[in-house]
Design an enzyme around this catalytic site. Structure first.
Site, PDB file in Angstrom:
ATOM      1  N   LEU A  97       0.839  -1.195   0.000  1.00 33.58           N
ATOM      2  CA  LEU A  97       0.000   0.000   0.000  1.00 33.58           C
ATOM      3  C   LEU A  97       0.876   1.249   0.000  1.00 33.58           C
ATOM      4  CD1 LEU A  97      -2.682  -1.056   2.644  1.00 33.58           C
ATOM      5  CD2 LEU A  97      -2.751  -1.332   0.161  1.00 33.58           C
ATOM      6  N   CYS A  98       0.512   2.179  -0.854  1.00 31.90           N
ATOM      7  CA  CYS A  98       1.234   3.447  -0.936  1.00 31.90           C
ATOM      8  C   CYS A  98       0.599   4.441   0.028  1.00 31.90           C
ATOM      9  CB  CYS A  98       1.185   3.986  -2.368  1.00 31.90           C
ATOM     10  SG  CYS A  98       2.013   5.585  -2.548  1.00 31.90           S
ATOM     11  N   LEU A  99       1.203   4.571   1.200  1.00 28.21           N
ATOM     12  CA  LEU A  99       0.732   5.507   2.214  1.00 28.21           C
ATOM     13  C   LEU A  99       1.911   6.345   2.688  1.00 28.21           C
ATOM     14  CD1 LEU A  99      -1.389   2.999   4.354  1.00 28.21           C
ATOM     15  CD2 LEU A  99      -2.202   4.471   2.513  1.00 28.21           C
TER      16      LEU A  99
END
Length: 281
Positions: free
Chosen positions: A86-88
């Site tokens: 996940l790109c967070l």
């Protein structure tokens, strides 16, 4: 391998999480690798994820806390692509924006907050509340069966369906092995949950209760006997009432309404006699 500083930091954070649990969040490091953490997020109320059981992993770099972990959620949720990074701002996609003061609890609170929002990023998907609620209702089944790939059966010995694709054509996985290794107690609770609700381990769908199937095959007389007996007091009263119910069920319409038929016939005879008498006069 974790540096001494990373090992010390993660050990301290696990002790802190154990002593001060966070609502809707459970997490622990793998016994074989302190850099690999497993978490379960429980879907909070007033969200389409309510009661859902979302399992994922945090894989920390050896120099944590000076770099962020890779974040994945393995359980299908309708919000994230299963097992995709996940790109967070708190993940390894943005190492320069990570604050060393942030802890595991901070990271998981961020994941939960992002999950319950509608913001899109790499690894997220769009979906309706109805779809996400349906996924939430199957999370326990998915986690403990690997999406329907488990060879384990219900304790009742219920015959399984031949459909082995799992919910939503999820590909067969590891039969829930990885989840069971990390969450043995939760896994057993999930199987008890499936047993109580008679959930088919192969498909995740409810099976028809045996008791209802037997009742539907009964004759009307037997069904009437059961309904009256179940609703009455135990003992002789139940037997008497049940016998009366069976007798009434066996009578024809004429047998049950003979009094009404006699009265109607008598009334018709009187009316006919009066009309005949008036005509002769």
């Amino acid at each position: 391998m974790a540096t001494k500083a990373a090992h010390k930091r993660l050990t301290r954070e696990y002790a802190s999480l154990t002593a001060n649990p966070i609502e809707y969040i459970t997490a622990h490091p793998s016994e074989s690798n302190i850099l690999e953490w497993h978490y379960i997020l429980t879907g909070p109320p007033n969200t389409p994820y309510h009661h859902g059981q979302y399992w994922g992993t945090l894989v920390f770099p050896p120099d944590y806390p000076f770099a962020p972990p890779a974040i994945r959620m393995h359980t299908p949720s309708g919000r994230f692509r299963p097992s995709e990074r996940l790109c967070l701002s708190i993940s390894d996609f943005h190492p320069k924006s990570f604050n060393p003061a942030w802890e595991v609890s901070t990271i998981l609170l961020g994941v939960l907050s992002f999950m319950t929002s509608e913001e899109m990023t790499t690894g997220s998907v769009s979906g309706t509340d109805a779809q996400r609620k349906e996924y939430a209702g199957r999370t326990q089944w998915w986690n403990s069966t690997g999406g329907g790939s488990s060879s384990r059966t219900l304790a009742s010995g219920q015959v399984q369906s031949s459909n082995t694709r799992g919910f939503g054509a999820i590909k067969a996985g590891d039969g829930g092995k990885r989840f069971r290794e990390q969450w043995a107690e939760v896994d057993e609770e999930n199987w008890k949950w499936m047993e109580e609700r008679r959930v088919d381990p192969q498909t995740g769908r409810s099976l028809a209760p045996v008791q209802q199937e037997q009742q539907s095959a009964c004759s009307p007389e037997t069904a009437a006997l059961r309904m009256r007996a179940n609703g009455s007091n135990a003992g002789l009263g139940a037997v008497v009432e049940g016998g009366q119910a069976a007798t009434e069920a066996g009578r024809g319409w004429l047998g049950r309404n003979w009094g009404k038929v006699v009265m109607a016939t008598l009334f018709a005879y009187i009316i006919a006699a009066r009309l005949l008498s008036d005509a002769n006069a």
